[in-house]
Design a protein around this motif. Sequence first.
Motif: not given
Length: 114
Positions: A34-41, A43-48, A87-91
Amino acid sequence: VQLVESGGGLVQPGGSLRLFCATPAYIFGFYIMGWYRQALGKQRGLVAELIGVGTTNYADSVKGRFTISRDNAKNTVDLQMNSLKPEDTAVYYCKAALGAIERWGQGTQVTVSY
């Protein structure tokens, strides 16, 4: 590091990027990729995620825009991202899971901005 992400970068709103997660063969066979993402400030969350041989699961915010897939020839798990929004900006992080075993990559930055 066993999972290596690539493909991130800066893209304008409405644009596309394709992320790649390179894995060793023994991790590529893990049950959930899977892919997860974490935006500044935030929590990391599921993308797909890909479960088993063909089941996919997407976050509501990316449904219809993102597609996760496996490239069996290259041992990669790819994330095609279209119609990108600020809003997709993240690591973005790649994850492999098999039962209680998890492996994570170090992440790749995606920035959606003018």
